[in-house]
Motif scaffolding. Structure first.
Motif, PDB file in Angstrom:
ATOM      1  N   ALA A  61       0.754  -1.157   0.178  1.00 33.94           N
ATOM      2  CA  ALA A  61       0.117  -0.375  -0.111  1.00 33.94           C
ATOM      3  C   ALA A  61       0.895   1.342  -0.154  1.00 33.94           C
ATOM      4  O   ALA A  61       0.264   1.898  -0.288  1.00 33.94           O
ATOM      5  CB  ALA A  61      -0.884  -0.518   1.350  1.00 33.94           C
ATOM      6  N   ASN A  62       1.957   1.530   1.029  1.00 29.05           N
ATOM      7  CA  ASN A  62       2.930   2.843   0.897  1.00 29.05           C
ATOM      8  C   ASN A  62       4.944   1.948   1.422  1.00 29.05           C
ATOM      9  O   ASN A  62       3.776   1.971   2.460  1.00 29.05           O
ATOM     10  CB  ASN A  62       2.069   3.580   1.856  1.00 29.05           C
ATOM     11  CG  ASN A  62       3.655   5.319   1.935  1.00 29.05           C
ATOM     12  OD1 ASN A  62       4.061   4.305   1.517  1.00 29.05           O
ATOM     13  ND2 ASN A  62       2.737   6.346   1.602  1.00 29.05           N
ATOM     14  N   SER A  63       5.592   2.050   0.877  1.00 27.14           N
ATOM     15  CA  SER A  63       6.537   0.922   0.982  1.00 27.14           C
ATOM     16  C   SER A  63       7.164   2.274   1.245  1.00 27.14           C
ATOM     17  O   SER A  63       8.808   1.628   1.282  1.00 27.14           O
ATOM     18  CB  SER A  63       6.975  -0.160   0.024  1.00 27.14           C
ATOM     19  OG  SER A  63       6.612   0.448  -0.721  1.00 27.14           O
ATOM     20  N   MET A  68       7.808   2.918   6.872  1.00 25.47           N
ATOM     21  CA  MET A  68       7.866   1.368   7.357  1.00 25.47           C
ATOM     22  C   MET A  68       8.165   1.822   8.100  1.00 25.47           C
ATOM     23  O   MET A  68       8.272   0.858   9.113  1.00 25.47           O
ATOM     24  CB  MET A  68       8.951   0.856   5.965  1.00 25.47           C
ATOM     25  CG  MET A  68       8.345   0.222   4.837  1.00 25.47           C
ATOM     26  SD  MET A  68       7.105  -0.667   4.881  1.00 25.47           S
ATOM     27  CE  MET A  68       8.451  -1.973   4.736  1.00 25.47           C
ATOM     28  N   ARG A  69       9.298   2.379   8.213  1.00 30.95           N
ATOM     29  CA  ARG A  69       9.792   2.797   9.832  1.00 30.95           C
ATOM     30  C   ARG A  69       8.889   3.296  10.665  1.00 30.95           C
ATOM     31  O   ARG A  69       9.197   3.451  12.378  1.00 30.95           O
ATOM     32  CB  ARG A  69      11.013   3.870  10.197  1.00 30.95           C
ATOM     33  CG  ARG A  69      12.125   4.023  11.290  1.00 30.95           C
ATOM     34  CD  ARG A  69      12.827   2.383  11.258  1.00 30.95           C
ATOM     35  NE  ARG A  69      13.794   2.686  11.953  1.00 30.95           N
ATOM     36  CZ  ARG A  69      15.152   3.127  11.909  1.00 30.95           C
ATOM     37  NH1 ARG A  69      15.529   2.379  10.910  1.00 30.95           N
ATOM     38  NH2 ARG A  69      15.754   2.904  12.745  1.00 30.95           N
ATOM     39  N   THR A  70       8.018   4.104  10.999  1.00 34.34           N
ATOM     40  CA  THR A  70       7.093   4.820  11.831  1.00 34.34           C
ATOM     41  C   THR A  70       6.053   3.229  12.305  1.00 34.34           C
ATOM     42  O   THR A  70       6.791   3.533  13.352  1.00 34.34           O
ATOM     43  CB  THR A  70       6.530   5.641  10.974  1.00 34.34           C
ATOM     44  OG1 THR A  70       6.919   6.251  10.109  1.00 34.34           O
ATOM     45  CG2 THR A  70       5.041   5.861  11.839  1.00 34.34           C
ATOM     46  N   LEU A  71       5.907   2.529  11.417  1.00 32.26           N
ATOM     47  CA  LEU A  71       5.330   1.389  11.663  1.00 32.26           C
ATOM     48  C   LEU A  71       6.285   0.155  12.004  1.00 32.26           C
ATOM     49  O   LEU A  71       5.555  -0.424  12.918  1.00 32.26           O
ATOM     50  CB  LEU A  71       4.436   0.808  10.453  1.00 32.26           C
ATOM     51  CG  LEU A  71       3.684   1.750   9.721  1.00 32.26           C
ATOM     52  CD1 LEU A  71       2.626   1.233   8.586  1.00 32.26           C
ATOM     53  CD2 LEU A  71       2.439   1.992  10.650  1.00 32.26           C
ATOM     54  N   ALA A  72       6.985   0.092  11.689  1.00 40.42           N
ATOM     55  CA  ALA A  72       8.624  -0.830  12.741  1.00 40.42           C
ATOM     56  C   ALA A  72       8.398  -0.215  14.037  1.00 40.42           C
ATOM     57  O   ALA A  72       8.133  -1.238  14.520  1.00 40.42           O
ATOM     58  CB  ALA A  72       9.675  -0.980  11.564  1.00 40.42           C
ATOM     59  N   ASN A  73       8.686   0.897  13.964  1.00 37.47           N
ATOM     60  CA  ASN A  73       9.170   1.303  15.388  1.00 37.47           C
ATOM     61  C   ASN A  73       7.539   1.314  16.401  1.00 37.47           C
ATOM     62  O   ASN A  73       6.933   1.211  17.518  1.00 37.47           O
ATOM     63  CB  ASN A  73       8.808   3.191  15.739  1.00 37.47           C
ATOM     64  CG  ASN A  73      10.794   3.422  15.047  1.00 37.47           C
ATOM     65  OD1 ASN A  73      11.327   2.367  14.477  1.00 37.47           O
ATOM     66  ND2 ASN A  73      10.790   4.519  14.629  1.00 37.47           N
ATOM     67  N   GLN A  74       6.182   1.186  15.872  1.00 36.34           N
ATOM     68  CA  GLN A  74       5.132   0.709  16.640  1.00 36.34           C
ATOM     69  C   GLN A  74       5.392  -0.716  16.535  1.00 36.34           C
ATOM     70  O   GLN A  74       4.098  -1.148  17.647  1.00 36.34           O
ATOM     71  CB  GLN A  74       4.260   1.168  15.654  1.00 36.34           C
ATOM     72  CG  GLN A  74       3.614   2.574  15.800  1.00 36.34           C
ATOM     73  CD  GLN A  74       3.832   2.867  16.523  1.00 36.34           C
ATOM     74  OE1 GLN A  74       2.540   3.158  17.179  1.00 36.34           O
ATOM     75  NE2 GLN A  74       4.326   4.063  17.052  1.00 36.34           N
ATOM     76  N   GLY A  75       6.153  -1.684  16.437  1.00 34.82           N
ATOM     77  CA  GLY A  75       6.408  -2.516  16.493  1.00 34.82           C
ATOM     78  C   GLY A  75       5.236  -3.718  15.573  1.00 34.82           C
ATOM     79  O   GLY A  75       5.241  -4.561  15.477  1.00 34.82           O
ATOM     80  N   SER A  76       5.063  -3.409  14.046  1.00 37.84           N
ATOM     81  CA  SER A  76       4.219  -3.751  13.149  1.00 37.84           C
ATOM     82  C   SER A  76       5.557  -5.237  12.356  1.00 37.84           C
ATOM     83  O   SER A  76       6.808  -5.108  12.005  1.00 37.84           O
ATOM     84  CB  SER A  76       4.012  -2.480  11.800  1.00 37.84           C
ATOM     85  OG  SER A  76       3.393  -3.060  11.194  1.00 37.84           O
ATOM     86  N   LEU A  87      13.822  -7.084   0.958  1.00 39.29           N
ATOM     87  CA  LEU A  87      14.728  -6.670   1.197  1.00 39.29           C
ATOM     88  C   LEU A  87      14.736  -5.202   1.633  1.00 39.29           C
ATOM     89  O   LEU A  87      15.035  -4.323   2.553  1.00 39.29           O
ATOM     90  CB  LEU A  87      15.464  -6.548   0.164  1.00 39.29           C
ATOM     91  CG  LEU A  87      16.577  -7.663  -0.632  1.00 39.29           C
ATOM     92  CD1 LEU A  87      16.673  -7.664  -2.149  1.00 39.29           C
ATOM     93  CD2 LEU A  87      16.826  -7.880   0.768  1.00 39.29           C
ATOM     94  N   ARG A  88      13.427  -4.765   1.095  1.00 41.31           N
ATOM     95  CA  ARG A  88      13.129  -3.314   2.013  1.00 41.31           C
ATOM     96  C   ARG A  88      12.575  -2.889   3.198  1.00 41.31           C
ATOM     97  O   ARG A  88      12.708  -2.263   3.986  1.00 41.31           O
ATOM     98  CB  ARG A  88      11.805  -2.461   0.799  1.00 41.31           C
ATOM     99  CG  ARG A  88      11.436  -1.342   0.274  1.00 41.31           C
ATOM    100  CD  ARG A  88      10.368  -1.243   0.252  1.00 41.31           C
ATOM    101  NE  ARG A  88       9.850  -0.656  -1.753  1.00 41.31           N
ATOM    102  CZ  ARG A  88      10.486   1.249  -1.386  1.00 41.31           C
ATOM    103  NH1 ARG A  88      10.715   1.645  -0.670  1.00 41.31           N
ATOM    104  NH2 ARG A  88      10.727   1.052  -2.879  1.00 41.31           N
ATOM    105  N   VAL A  89      11.922  -4.475   3.487  1.00 42.77           N
ATOM    106  CA  VAL A  89      11.390  -4.396   4.450  1.00 42.77           C
ATOM    107  C   VAL A  89      13.262  -4.707   5.689  1.00 42.77           C
ATOM    108  O   VAL A  89      13.151  -3.482   7.079  1.00 42.77           O
ATOM    109  CB  VAL A  89      10.804  -5.497   5.744  1.00 42.77           C
ATOM    110  CG1 VAL A  89      11.142  -5.492   7.328  1.00 42.77           C
ATOM    111  CG2 VAL A  89      10.000  -5.867   5.296  1.00 42.77           C
ATOM    112  N   ILE A  90      14.046  -5.223   5.191  1.00 44.34           N
ATOM    113  CA  ILE A  90      15.148  -4.674   6.569  1.00 44.34           C
ATOM    114  C   ILE A  90      16.088  -3.336   5.847  1.00 44.34           C
ATOM    115  O   ILE A  90      16.270  -3.042   7.116  1.00 44.34           O
ATOM    116  CB  ILE A  90      16.450  -5.719   5.607  1.00 44.34           C
ATOM    117  CG1 ILE A  90      15.480  -7.368   6.082  1.00 44.34           C
ATOM    118  CG2 ILE A  90      17.223  -5.976   6.266  1.00 44.34           C
ATOM    119  CD1 ILE A  90      16.055  -8.141   4.981  1.00 44.34           C
ATOM    120  N   ALA A  91      15.931  -3.067   4.550  1.00 47.55           N
ATOM    121  CA  ALA A  91      16.056  -1.067   4.836  1.00 47.55           C
ATOM    122  C   ALA A  91      15.642  -0.321   5.280  1.00 47.55           C
ATOM    123  O   ALA A  91      16.986   0.290   5.856  1.00 47.55           O
ATOM    124  CB  ALA A  91      16.389  -0.717   3.034  1.00 47.55           C
ATOM    125  N   ALA A  92      14.404  -1.351   6.154  1.00 49.54           N
ATOM    126  CA  ALA A  92      14.135  -0.167   7.126  1.00 49.54           C
ATOM    127  C   ALA A  92      13.550   0.434   8.077  1.00 49.54           C
ATOM    128  O   ALA A  92      13.329   0.848   8.813  1.00 49.54           O
ATOM    129  CB  ALA A  92      12.735   0.206   6.190  1.00 49.54           C
TER     130      ALA A  92
END
Ligand SMILES: *Cc1c(COP(=O)(O)O)cnc(C)c1O
Length: 432
Positions: A61-63, A68-76, A87-92
């Motif tokens: 939806a929006n990568s 992504m980092r905003t959401l990763a910081n929330q625990g997503s 690879l994008r997940v890891i980069a973020a």
């Protein structure tokens, strides 16, 4: 709820004037609100709090790395659909171990990458895919965690291009066949049956289809859980958002008004689904994309010309279908607002882009405030399936993206330099 609204006649994203961003960074420009992303994630997290759960944001939806980092910081966690997304997940800075991998066409290379990065689960869409995962996992001497996607044959009652849960479409394995496929999967080497999954479509604006699908799934999931010792059940994404009126829907009061009656809210989703999900006594995974990002972004564009004909008032803007394809692709609605409120009254208008296709139209015959050359307008609810679907059609560079956080903002993707569009191309030797 979102963080876009007028203050003293100017459109703001959180505490930043959107026009100031447009002037500083040029247009077309995507502007995202960090507080909105966090709020939507948190509301779903709260809605599911009565059960053990994992939210895997559907990053297609929006990568953008900032999003992504905003959401990763929330625990997503993240629902991915390609090796590139992993690879994008890891980069973020996201966690590969919280990734579910969806999609009907996973290649061997993608499966290998996902196994090496130890993702949470493959959501399997066919028997040949099961065999391929088993083979690749065997070669790497690993056990592949999998869930099989059940097609529950429930009509999501959404747009034909985004409905996925009936037998008319390519997704999942029919409800009636699923148990025999699990039995076969259990016999395959290097396969770890970890869960079961479904996803019925996108932009569902009522809870009813979710309730119908989950209710239909319960007896099946209970049998599968017992037989194969499954750990989780994913009920997919698809939670819809309010596109119209997008601005009003940012207001807490609107959600409680009668206009909002029947709209899918986290509270309603929770009230109707939690009692069903509790019966499963499993970890519940959800994969929302649009719900988290959709109302967290606007596309800002500048008016190049106003062209009056005998029949129409055309507002020609500098954004086009290559920047935001949803109206051309799904006839979708985006609320269009001037960044500066004026007093000029309203006029029926078509807002169009510069591309030579009639589909390059953002709205037709819509009553809009009078807008003139040089004004800026925002297309609301462009945070999901906006930038990610952009192309460089007409050799138009990809737009810039900005993330706002309170009073501050940062460019999270610079505007693409135009020469980069053809940087990978070559004129063959024999033509020189
Ligand atoms: C696209 C997709 C999602 C996310 O859909 P939204 O409507 O954005 O929530 C979730 N799961 C799967 C399998 C998908 O294909």
């Amino acid at each position: 709820m979102h963080q876009f609204g007028y203050k003293r006649g100017r459109l703001y994203c959180e505490q930043v004037s959107v026009e100031a961003l447009a002037k500083a960074h040029g247009t077309p420009l995507f502007v995202y609100s960090q507080a909105t992303l966090e709020d939507h994630f948190q509301k779903l997290d709260d809605a599911l709090s009565p059960v053990d759960h994992l939210i895997c944001y559907a990053m297609k939806a929006n990568s953008n790395l900032g999003v992504m980092r905003t959401l990763a910081n929330q625990g997503s966690g993240f629902d991915i659909v390609s090796g590139g997304e992993l690879l994008r997940v890891i980069a973020a800075g996201g966690d590969a171990k919280k990734c579910t991998f969806a999609g009907v066409g996973k290649t061997e290379d993608e499966i290998e990458l996902a196994l090496r990065k130890r993702i949470y689960c493959f959501n399997v869409e066919s028997e040949p895919e099961l065999q391929r995962i088993s083979k690749v996992a065997g070669r790497l001497k690993k056990n592949a965690p999998i869930a099989i996607r059940v097609n529950p044959n429930v009509d999501a009652k959404t747009h034909a291009k985004i409905t996925t849960g009936t037998y008319e479409n390519k997704f999942g394995i029919p409800y009636e066949k699923i148990e025999s496929v699990y039995r076969k999967a259990a016999k395959l080497p290097n396969i770890w049956l970890r869960g079961v999954q479904m996803h019925i479509g996108s932009q569902l604006t009522s809870v009813q289809p979710f309730e119908d699908a989950v209710a239909k799934m319960i007896p099946l999931v209970q049998r599968l859980k017992k037989r194969h010792n499954l750990e989780f059940c994913s009920i997919g994404g698809g939670l819809g958002i309010v596109y119209e009126p997008a601005l009003a829907s940012g207001d807490e009061k609107w959600w409680k008004s009668k206009d909002a009656k029947g709209i899918l809210t986290p509270a309603e989703y929770s009230r109707r689904l939690i009692p069903l999900l509790k019966q499963l006594d499993m970890r519940i995974v959800i994969e929302p994309g649009r719900f988290i990002a959709g109302n967290a972004g606007v596309l800002v564009t500048r008016v190049e010309y106003v062209k009056k004909t005998a029949h129409k008032n055309f507002v020609i803007v500098d954004a086009a279908m290559n920047d935001l394809i949803r109206p051309a692709f799904y006839e979708s609605y985006h609320e269009i607002l001037p960044l500066k409120q004026g007093k000029g009254g309203k006029i029926s208008s078509d807002v169009v882009g510069p591309i030579c296709e009639s589909g390059d139209t953002f709205c037709k015959d819509r009553l809009l405030p009078r807008i003139k050359e040089g004004d800026y307008v925002g297309m609301l609810s462009s945070g999901a399936y906006g930038f990610v679907m952009a192309s460089t059609y007409n050799s138009r560079p990809l737009a810039a993206e900005v993330l706002v956080n309170g009073k501050t903002s940062a460019v999270v993707r610079k505007r693409q330099p135009v020469k980069e569009i053809w940087a990978g191309e070559h004129v063959p030797r024999w033509l020189k």
